[in-house]
Scaffold this motif. Structure first.
Motif, PDB file in Angstrom:
ATOM      1  N   VAL A 191     -33.144 -10.836  63.157  1.00 44.20           N
ATOM      2  CA  VAL A 191     -32.324 -11.665  64.062  1.00 44.20           C
ATOM      3  C   VAL A 191     -32.069 -13.034  63.432  1.00 44.20           C
ATOM      4  CG1 VAL A 191     -32.313 -12.842  66.285  1.00 44.20           C
ATOM      5  CG2 VAL A 191     -33.057 -10.463  66.139  1.00 44.20           C
ATOM      6  N   ILE A 192     -33.120 -13.612  62.843  1.00 46.50           N
ATOM      7  CA  ILE A 192     -32.959 -14.900  62.163  1.00 46.50           C
ATOM      8  C   ILE A 192     -31.989 -14.767  61.003  1.00 46.50           C
ATOM      9  CG2 ILE A 192     -34.169 -16.665  60.820  1.00 46.50           C
ATOM     10  CD1 ILE A 192     -36.669 -16.016  62.497  1.00 46.50           C
ATOM     11  N   ALA A 193     -32.066 -13.666  60.260  1.00 42.32           N
ATOM     12  CA  ALA A 193     -31.157 -13.456  59.136  1.00 42.32           C
ATOM     13  C   ALA A 193     -29.716 -13.347  59.608  1.00 42.32           C
ATOM     14  CB  ALA A 193     -31.562 -12.195  58.375  1.00 42.32           C
ATOM     15  N   THR A 194     -29.494 -12.667  60.721  1.00 36.47           N
ATOM     16  CA  THR A 194     -28.133 -12.545  61.251  1.00 36.47           C
ATOM     17  C   THR A 194     -27.568 -13.906  61.628  1.00 36.47           C
ATOM     18  OG1 THR A 194     -28.655 -10.335  62.100  1.00 36.47           O
ATOM     19  CG2 THR A 194     -26.727 -11.455  63.024  1.00 36.47           C
ATOM     20  N   GLY A 195     -28.379 -14.704  62.307  1.00 36.85           N
ATOM     21  CA  GLY A 195     -27.914 -16.047  62.669  1.00 36.85           C
ATOM     22  C   GLY A 195     -27.635 -16.905  61.459  1.00 36.85           C
ATOM     23  N   LEU A 196     -28.466 -16.795  60.425  1.00 40.82           N
ATOM     24  CA  LEU A 196     -28.248 -17.578  59.218  1.00 40.82           C
ATOM     25  C   LEU A 196     -26.986 -17.142  58.491  1.00 40.82           C
ATOM     26  CD1 LEU A 196     -29.295 -19.765  57.337  1.00 40.82           C
ATOM     27  CD2 LEU A 196     -30.670 -18.027  56.170  1.00 40.82           C
ATOM     28  N   MET A 197     -26.698 -15.851  58.484  1.00 41.55           N
ATOM     29  CA  MET A 197     -25.459 -15.379  57.849  1.00 41.55           C
ATOM     30  C   MET A 197     -24.229 -15.956  58.554  1.00 41.55           C
ATOM     31  SD  MET A 197     -26.471 -11.370  57.344  1.00 41.55           S
ATOM     32  CE  MET A 197     -28.014 -10.896  56.569  1.00 41.55           C
ATOM     33  N   LEU A 198     -24.235 -15.901  59.870  1.00 47.43           N
ATOM     34  CA  LEU A 198     -23.099 -16.437  60.627  1.00 47.43           C
ATOM     35  C   LEU A 198     -22.962 -17.943  60.420  1.00 47.43           C
ATOM     36  CD1 LEU A 198     -23.526 -14.447  63.967  1.00 47.43           C
ATOM     37  CD2 LEU A 198     -21.950 -13.981  62.084  1.00 47.43           C
ATOM     38  N   ALA A 199     -24.087 -18.637  60.413  1.00 52.92           N
ATOM     39  CA  ALA A 199     -24.040 -20.084  60.186  1.00 52.92           C
ATOM     40  C   ALA A 199     -23.556 -20.405  58.786  1.00 52.92           C
ATOM     41  CB  ALA A 199     -25.420 -20.690  60.425  1.00 52.92           C
ATOM     42  N   GLY A 200     -23.955 -19.594  57.804  1.00 49.68           N
ATOM     43  CA  GLY A 200     -23.498 -19.826  56.440  1.00 49.68           C
ATOM     44  C   GLY A 200     -22.000 -19.662  56.310  1.00 49.68           C
ATOM     45  N   ILE A 201     -21.437 -18.644  56.976  1.00 48.15           N
ATOM     46  CA  ILE A 201     -19.989 -18.454  56.942  1.00 48.15           C
ATOM     47  C   ILE A 201     -19.280 -19.643  57.582  1.00 48.15           C
ATOM     48  CG2 ILE A 201     -18.114 -17.005  57.803  1.00 48.15           C
ATOM     49  CD1 ILE A 201     -20.013 -14.618  57.584  1.00 48.15           C
ATOM     50  N   ALA A 202     -19.810 -20.121  58.703  1.00 44.90           N
ATOM     51  CA  ALA A 202     -19.195 -21.265  59.387  1.00 44.90           C
ATOM     52  C   ALA A 202     -19.240 -22.521  58.528  1.00 44.90           C
ATOM     53  CB  ALA A 202     -19.898 -21.507  60.720  1.00 44.90           C
ATOM     54  N   LEU A 203     -20.385 -22.793  57.899  1.00 45.45           N
ATOM     55  CA  LEU A 203     -20.493 -23.982  57.052  1.00 45.45           C
ATOM     56  C   LEU A 203     -19.608 -23.861  55.823  1.00 45.45           C
ATOM     57  CD1 LEU A 203     -24.326 -24.708  57.243  1.00 45.45           C
ATOM     58  CD2 LEU A 203     -22.479 -26.046  58.244  1.00 45.45           C
TER      59      LEU A 203
END
Length: 271
Positions: A191-203
């Motif tokens: 779950v943490i990895a999924t959130g980090l992937m989405l945040a990375g795309i946004a940044l």
């Protein structure tokens, strides 16, 4: 004679009224400080794992910062107009505050830090946006690495056992590289990895948009310089043409004056 009530000083009601926007401005930096304190306390709890009095103190700090964010949310909800629409647009804050005090989930309250930083980023100039993106990326890397280490360490088959491995995994994931040498195995870690992937795309989108805006502005500035130079050349050329017309007019007047004079006596025929 009727008595007159003393005139009310202008702006008194305005100064007494505190809006949700004004409250957010007043509490922006205190909440950033509280979030950073929580980050330090959580880092100590994950990396050091203190026991006894130290562990109790760390837990009190984390609970206290959570209470501050909960109070801030309630006050802003009470001041917001209309409340329903504000609550609909800030639902993620309610979710973060309402999370149970579970160890794998409590770090998600650090999302409030990014939210507080985001309050002043909407109207920020490019330099501030770049600083915001850099700060958000740094906080995101630290937060995600702590969270993944907390969730993965000691799990069967886990490949993330040290903070160095956790930080490497966070950098590889947020940059969307994904080597695959280290990967989470627990549900919480995924779950943490999924959130980090989405945040990375946004940044990445923020950085790309900022770079594109900078290039467009540089091209526009160069176009303005070229247009100014062209206008100056056109002005000088117009002045030269006007001067040339003046010279031609004077030359024409002199020529016409010379042709209109009577002939010299010496040139008259002999009688």
């Amino acid at each position: 004679m009727p008595s007159r009530s003393p005139p009310s000083s202008p702006g008194v009601g305005h100064h007494r009224e505190v809006t949700e926007k004004r409250w957010a401005e007043l509490t922006e930096w205190p909440l950033i400080g509280a979030a950073l304190v929580f980050l330090v306390a959580y880092a100590v709890s994950v990396l050091v794992n203190p026991e006894g009095t130290g562990g109790v103190a760390v837990e009190i700090v984390m609970v206290g910062t959570w209470v501050l964010f909960a109070v801030d949310f309630c006050v802003r909800l009470a001041l917001a107009r209309p409340r329903g629409r504000w609550l609909f647009t800030h639902w993620y804050e309610l979710v973060v505050i309402a999370l149970p005090m579970l160890r794998p989930l409590r770090l998600l309250r650090l999302v409030m830090l990014l939210n507080v930083m985001h309050r002043s980023a909407g109207t920020a100039v490019r330099g501030q946006v770049i600083a915001y993106a850099a700060g958000s990326t740094s906080v995101l890397l630290v937060v995600s690495s702590l969270a993944i280490l907390d969730a993965e360490r000691g799990a069967p088959g886990a490949t993330i056992e040290t903070y160095g491995q956790a930080l490497w995994w966070a950098v590889v994931t947020v940059t969307t590289v994904g080597y695959g040498d280290i990967a989470p195995v627990t549900p919480t870690g995924r779950v943490i990895a999924t959130g980090l992937m989405l945040a990375g795309i946004a940044l990445l989108g923020v950085v790309t948009a900022t770079l594109a805006s900078w290039i467009v502005d540089r091209v526009s500035e160069q176009d303005e310089v070229n247009q100014s130079a062209t206008q100056a050349q056109v002005s000088r050329l117009s002045a030269d043409i006007a001067a040339l017309r003046g010279d031609l007019a004077r030359l024409g007047a002199v020529t016409e004056g010379g042709s209109g004079r009577t002939d010299h006596p010496a040139t008259e025929p002999y009688r």
